[in-house]
Design a protein around this motif. Structure first.
Motif, PDB file in Angstrom:
ATOM      1  N   LYS A  21     121.244 -10.684  14.043  1.00 22.52           N
ATOM      2  CA  LYS A  21     122.639 -11.045  13.802  1.00 22.52           C
ATOM      3  C   LYS A  21     123.120 -11.880  14.996  1.00 22.52           C
ATOM      4  CE  LYS A  21     123.420  -8.647   9.974  1.00 22.52           C
ATOM      5  NZ  LYS A  21     123.919  -9.245   8.722  1.00 22.52           N
ATOM      6  N   VAL A  22     122.527 -13.072  15.116  1.00 18.60           N
ATOM      7  CA  VAL A  22     122.740 -13.876  16.315  1.00 18.60           C
ATOM      8  C   VAL A  22     124.155 -14.449  16.357  1.00 18.60           C
ATOM      9  CG1 VAL A  22     121.868 -15.813  17.657  1.00 18.60           C
ATOM     10  CG2 VAL A  22     120.289 -14.432  16.315  1.00 18.60           C
ATOM     11  N   LYS A  23     124.627 -14.953  15.233  1.00 16.03           N
ATOM     12  CA  LYS A  23     125.980 -15.516  15.212  1.00 16.03           C
ATOM     13  C   LYS A  23     127.011 -14.430  15.518  1.00 16.03           C
ATOM     14  CE  LYS A  23     124.922 -19.203  11.894  1.00 16.03           C
ATOM     15  NZ  LYS A  23     125.212 -19.769  10.550  1.00 16.03           N
ATOM     16  N   GLU A  24     126.791 -13.238  14.984  1.00 15.19           N
ATOM     17  CA  GLU A  24     127.704 -12.139  15.254  1.00 15.19           C
ATOM     18  C   GLU A  24     127.688 -11.770  16.734  1.00 15.19           C
ATOM     19  OE1 GLU A  24     126.488 -11.847  10.949  1.00 15.19           O
ATOM     20  OE2 GLU A  24     125.573 -12.385  12.854  1.00 15.19           O
ATOM     21  N   ALA A  25     126.497 -11.737  17.313  1.00 15.60           N
ATOM     22  CA  ALA A  25     126.382 -11.420  18.738  1.00 15.60           C
ATOM     23  C   ALA A  25     127.142 -12.440  19.584  1.00 15.60           C
ATOM     24  CB  ALA A  25     124.909 -11.388  19.150  1.00 15.60           C
ATOM     25  N   HIS A  26     127.013 -13.701  19.205  1.00 12.09           N
ATOM     26  CA  HIS A  26     127.713 -14.765  19.937  1.00 12.09           C
ATOM     27  C   HIS A  26     129.226 -14.594  19.833  1.00 12.09           C
ATOM     28  CE1 HIS A  26     129.474 -18.942  19.967  1.00 12.09           C
ATOM     29  NE2 HIS A  26     128.952 -18.843  21.187  1.00 12.09           N
ATOM     30  N   SER A  27     129.716 -14.221  18.640  1.00 12.17           N
ATOM     31  CA  SER A  27     131.165 -14.052  18.459  1.00 12.17           C
ATOM     32  C   SER A  27     131.691 -12.897  19.307  1.00 12.17           C
ATOM     33  CB  SER A  27     131.501 -13.821  16.981  1.00 12.17           C
ATOM     34  OG  SER A  27     130.980 -12.584  16.523  1.00 12.17           O
ATOM     35  N   VAL A  28     130.906 -11.821  19.430  1.00 13.22           N
ATOM     36  CA  VAL A  28     131.321 -10.694  20.267  1.00 13.22           C
ATOM     37  C   VAL A  28     131.375 -11.118  21.734  1.00 13.22           C
ATOM     38  CG1 VAL A  28     130.676  -8.388  21.094  1.00 13.22           C
ATOM     39  CG2 VAL A  28     130.421  -8.961  18.676  1.00 13.22           C
ATOM     40  N   TYR A  29     130.379 -11.853  22.169  1.00  9.25           N
ATOM     41  CA  TYR A  29     130.332 -12.306  23.560  1.00  9.25           C
ATOM     42  C   TYR A  29     131.567 -13.154  23.893  1.00  9.25           C
ATOM     43  CZ  TYR A  29     128.768 -14.635  27.806  1.00  9.25           C
ATOM     44  OH  TYR A  29     128.698 -15.122  29.082  1.00  9.25           O
ATOM     45  N   MET A  30     131.888 -14.079  23.020  1.00  5.79           N
ATOM     46  CA  MET A  30     133.011 -14.978  23.284  1.00  5.79           C
ATOM     47  C   MET A  30     134.353 -14.246  23.203  1.00  5.79           C
ATOM     48  SD  MET A  30     131.447 -17.675  24.082  1.00  5.79           S
ATOM     49  CE  MET A  30     132.885 -18.729  24.300  1.00  5.79           C
ATOM     50  N   ALA A  31     134.488 -13.306  22.233  1.00  2.00           N
ATOM     51  CA  ALA A  31     135.742 -12.557  22.102  1.00  2.00           C
ATOM     52  C   ALA A  31     135.978 -11.686  23.334  1.00  2.00           C
ATOM     53  CB  ALA A  31     135.707 -11.698  20.841  1.00  2.00           C
ATOM     54  N   ALA A  32     134.918 -11.062  23.838  1.00  2.00           N
ATOM     55  CA  ALA A  32     135.054 -10.242  25.049  1.00  2.00           C
ATOM     56  C   ALA A  32     135.433 -11.106  26.245  1.00  2.00           C
ATOM     57  CB  ALA A  32     133.751  -9.494  25.316  1.00  2.00           C
ATOM     58  N   LYS A  33     134.858 -12.285  26.309  1.00  3.69           N
ATOM     59  CA  LYS A  33     135.161 -13.182  27.421  1.00  3.69           C
ATOM     60  C   LYS A  33     136.640 -13.573  27.423  1.00  3.69           C
ATOM     61  CE  LYS A  33     134.038 -17.694  29.377  1.00  3.69           C
ATOM     62  NZ  LYS A  33     133.410 -18.986  29.126  1.00  3.69           N
ATOM     63  N   GLU A  34     137.200 -13.785  26.235  1.00  2.00           N
ATOM     64  CA  GLU A  34     138.628 -14.121  26.139  1.00  2.00           C
ATOM     65  C   GLU A  34     139.507 -13.002  26.690  1.00  2.00           C
ATOM     66  OE1 GLU A  34     139.621 -15.163  22.173  1.00  2.00           O
ATOM     67  OE2 GLU A  34     138.344 -16.951  22.125  1.00  2.00           O
ATOM     68  N   LYS A  35     139.012 -11.768  26.603  1.00  2.00           N
ATOM     69  CA  LYS A  35     139.759 -10.620  27.118  1.00  2.00           C
ATOM     70  C   LYS A  35     139.362 -10.291  28.563  1.00  2.00           C
ATOM     71  CE  LYS A  35     142.162  -9.721  23.459  1.00  2.00           C
ATOM     72  NZ  LYS A  35     143.650  -9.775  23.485  1.00  2.00           N
ATOM     73  N   LYS A  36     138.704 -11.246  29.215  1.00  2.00           N
ATOM     74  CA  LYS A  36     138.306 -11.102  30.616  1.00  2.00           C
ATOM     75  C   LYS A  36     137.268  -9.992  30.817  1.00  2.00           C
ATOM     76  CE  LYS A  36     141.442 -14.198  31.465  1.00  2.00           C
ATOM     77  NZ  LYS A  36     141.048 -15.607  31.642  1.00  2.00           N
ATOM     78  N   VAL A  37     136.500  -9.694  29.777  1.00  2.00           N
ATOM     79  CA  VAL A  37     135.403  -8.735  29.884  1.00  2.00           C
ATOM     80  C   VAL A  37     134.105  -9.533  29.868  1.00  2.00           C
ATOM     81  CG1 VAL A  37     134.244  -6.751  28.854  1.00  2.00           C
ATOM     82  CG2 VAL A  37     136.733  -6.964  28.692  1.00  2.00           C
ATOM     83  N   GLN A  38     133.420  -9.577  30.997  1.00  2.00           N
ATOM     84  CA  GLN A  38     132.236 -10.415  31.139  1.00  2.00           C
ATOM     85  C   GLN A  38     130.965  -9.593  30.974  1.00  2.00           C
ATOM     86  OE1 GLN A  38     132.244 -13.952  31.656  1.00  2.00           O
ATOM     87  NE2 GLN A  38     130.160 -13.504  30.974  1.00  2.00           N
ATOM     88  N   ALA A  39     130.192  -9.941  29.967  1.00  2.00           N
ATOM     89  CA  ALA A  39     128.893  -9.284  29.771  1.00  2.00           C
ATOM     90  C   ALA A  39     127.941  -9.722  30.870  1.00  2.00           C
ATOM     91  CB  ALA A  39     128.328  -9.640  28.398  1.00  2.00           C
ATOM     92  N   PRO A  40     126.949  -8.916  31.210  1.00  2.00           N
ATOM     93  CA  PRO A  40     126.011  -9.284  32.277  1.00  2.00           C
ATOM     94  C   PRO A  40     125.156 -10.483  31.891  1.00  2.00           C
ATOM     95  CG  PRO A  40     125.299  -7.280  31.177  1.00  2.00           C
ATOM     96  CD  PRO A  40     126.671  -7.581  30.665  1.00  2.00           C
ATOM     97  N   THR A  41     124.563 -11.111  32.883  1.00  2.00           N
ATOM     98  CA  THR A  41     123.748 -12.305  32.657  1.00  2.00           C
ATOM     99  C   THR A  41     122.579 -12.014  31.724  1.00  2.00           C
ATOM    100  OG1 THR A  41     124.333 -13.099  34.872  1.00  2.00           O
ATOM    101  CG2 THR A  41     122.430 -14.101  33.821  1.00  2.00           C
ATOM    102  N   SER A  42     122.032 -10.817  31.787  1.00  2.00           N
ATOM    103  CA  SER A  42     120.905 -10.474  30.920  1.00  2.00           C
ATOM    104  C   SER A  42     121.277 -10.580  29.449  1.00  2.00           C
ATOM    105  CB  SER A  42     120.417  -9.058  31.230  1.00  2.00           C
ATOM    106  OG  SER A  42     121.464  -8.115  31.065  1.00  2.00           O
ATOM    107  N   ALA A  43     122.506 -10.176  29.101  1.00  2.00           N
ATOM    108  CA  ALA A  43     122.959 -10.288  27.708  1.00  2.00           C
ATOM    109  C   ALA A  43     123.159 -11.747  27.318  1.00  2.00           C
ATOM    110  CB  ALA A  43     124.250  -9.506  27.517  1.00  2.00           C
TER     111      ALA A  43
END
Length: 547
Positions: A291-313
């Protein structure tokens, strides 16, 4: 009328008693003063001893005048009715715990089998309240199982519903959650209790439900976890970031991808995310489940809320996007996420994007990304260079391919045999056999032993150009360099000699050479030699007859 001595004593000494000696009703207080036995003690309370006489006050209160007693009461305690009125409805937090009674109840819970605890507590006829239950739960938590605490909690609640407070429930939940081996039945009993208590507002909170979600996750009870998550609103609680995380992870234990994504959509819609590490886990989970597109959408939505996933993700999602032709451009855009220190960990992502761009024949963008790596980092390895060199060679852009090989050398990277073979293949494909053979000589200066593919590329190229003598020379050179030709090289040469040059004699010599080397030629190619030989004989016979 003569004053009752007991009443006079009570008014005189009440201000001198510690507040923790008061009880809920006046009759019980008088029992204490008169020395009667406490209902929950094994021995009578010690009789009250009056303090020493002070400032002319009679040692015996009965000897003091009524005016003196009244004055003393007013100065030290105010109106006695106010004291009793204030004590009539005590704050549960201020209630005094009977430690002896608490110890007795704890001993019964510790020594009684689990299935007999409710009846044993009922036989004790204990008047539970919130502080008493809290004291027993805290002290018994060290030695009793979670199920015993749960049964104690339920029994106390039947005696007095007010004892079933959120704070006491949390003690039971923590005990069951922290057990070395979580018992499935205990967790389900706890869940039933939580649902029952949830009918009263404020009796359950998000933290309790999160701990239940975590227990269901550990037990791999995905459906139960999702049921609990879906009841947050009904139980008067709002899910937080950890609630969403735990529900997604629980669904993932049973590969319930659609259910996990439903929860994830709720998380994105609410804007309530867990911490960056947990967001990274969610992103990685959806990538692994395609579910690559879904994973990308979660990453970007979290970033908008100033929640940064680690570099490994980030690396995981970029690599996954780069493998799909439809999402390679999204992966290319995500490379901008690597800045500063994170660039040192971006090598895998850059390599995946360059490979994806070359696979879709977007060589120009691949060259740009490679150039950026050379100038800004992360430093490219030989594999990254080879991706682009291969794409350029296939497109016949040999000067650019050869130029990248020079860039490799300037970066301190020695072109490997694959690099030489790819460029030689590009030259051979374009009929530039002199350049290809010159590159072979350059390669031999660096690599003492080359690959079979390197020679095979030249042999095929010469056969394609119908330069059979040079092809045979290349075969001889291959042997001299310590590499025995295999059936592929012989087969290609024999077929070309027969079909293009009609030279069955040379082909037959090669066949004998093969057999001497222990190789067996395919039957079709062997038949081809015989057919060409027969054709030539027929032509010669026909010519002699005509002559």
């Amino acid at each position: 009328m003569e004053k009752d001595p007991t009443e006079v004593i009570r008014k005189a000494v009440m201000p001198m008693l510690p507040r923790n000696r008061l009880r809920d009703d006046r009759d019980h207080k008088l029992k204490i003063f008169s020395g009667n036995e406490h209902p929950f003690h094994d021995r009578p309370l010690e009789p009250f001893v009056m303090p020493p006489r002070q400032d002319g006050l009679a040692s015996d209160p009965t000897e003091a005048g009524e005016d003196n007693l009244a004055s003393l009461w007013e100065e030290d305690a105010g109106d006695a009715d106010d004291v009793f009125a204030a004590d009539a409805s005590p704050d549960p937090a201020d209630a005094v715990v009977d430690e002896v009674l608490a110890a007795r109840v704890r001993a019964v819970v510790e020594s009684t089998p689990e299935d007999q605890i409710p009846s044993a507590l009922a036989d004790m006829v204990v008047d539970f309240n919130e502080p008493l239950l809290a004291a027993i739960l805290v002290s018994a938590a060290e030695s009793c199982s979670g199920k015993k605490l749960l049964l104690l909690f339920k029994s106390a609640g039947k005696n007095n519903p007010a004892a079933k407070s959120l704070a006491n429930l949390e003690i039971v939940v923590d005990k069951i959650a922290d057990s070395d081996g979580i018992d499935k039945m205990d967790v389900y009993l706890l869940w039933d209790l939580v649902k029952e208590m949830g009918a009263v507002p404020g009796s359950v909170n998000t933290q309790v439900l999160n701990k239940l979600l975590a227990m269901f996750w550990k037990l791999e009870k995905s459906k139960a976890a999702l049921e609990a998550f879906d009841m947050f609103s009904e139980l008067g609680c709002a899910p937080d970031g950890d609630s969403y995380y735990l529900a997604i992870q629980a669904a993932g234990r049973k590969s319930m991808i659609d259910a996990a994504w439903r929860v994830c959509e709720g998380m994105v819609g609410s804007g309530c995310f867990p911490d960056g590490e947990k967001v990274g886990d969610i992103v990685t989970f959806f990538c692994k489940k395609k579910k690559v597109k879904e994973a990308h959408s979660v990453y970007m939505a979290a970033k908008e809320k100033k929640v940064q996933a680690p570099t490994s993700a980030l690396t995981f999602v970029v690599s996954a996007l780069a493998r799909n032709d439809e999402t390679i451009n999204t992966a290319l855009e995500l490379l901008e996420e690597y800045q500063g220190e994170s660039l040192k960990d971006a090598g895998q992502s850059y390599a995946a994007v360059i490979h994806g761009l070359c696979k879709t024949n977007n060589v120009e963008d691949a060259k740009k990304v490679l150039t950026r790596m050379v100038n800004l980092g992360p430093a490219p390895g030989s594999a990254v260079f080879n991706f682009v060199i291969t794409a350029l060679s296939k497109n016949g852009e040999m000067e650019d391919a050869k130029g990248l090989m020079r860039v490799m050398e300037n970066q301190g990277i020695c072109p490997d045999i694959y690099t030489y073979s790819v460029i030689m293949g590009g030259y051979a494909k374009g009929g530039m056999m002199d350049e290809a053979h010159a590159l072979l000589r350059d390669a031999k200066k660096i690599h003492p032993r080359l690959s079979r593919v390197t020679y095979h590329t030249l042999i095929r190229g010469y056969c394609k150009m119908e330069e059979f003598e040079k092809a045979l020379e290349c075969l001889k050179e291959m042997k001299e360099d310590g590499m025995e030709p295999n059936m592929d090289e012989y087969n290609k040469l024999i077929q070309s000699l027969c079909l293009k040059a009609l030279d069955w004699r040379t082909a037959e010599n090669l066949l004998k050479e093969m057999e001497d080397g222990g190789l067996c030629l395919k039957g079709t190619t062997r038949s081809l030699i015989a057919a060409v030989k027969e054709l030539e004989m027929d032509e010669l016979s026909k010519a002699s007859q005509e002559a």
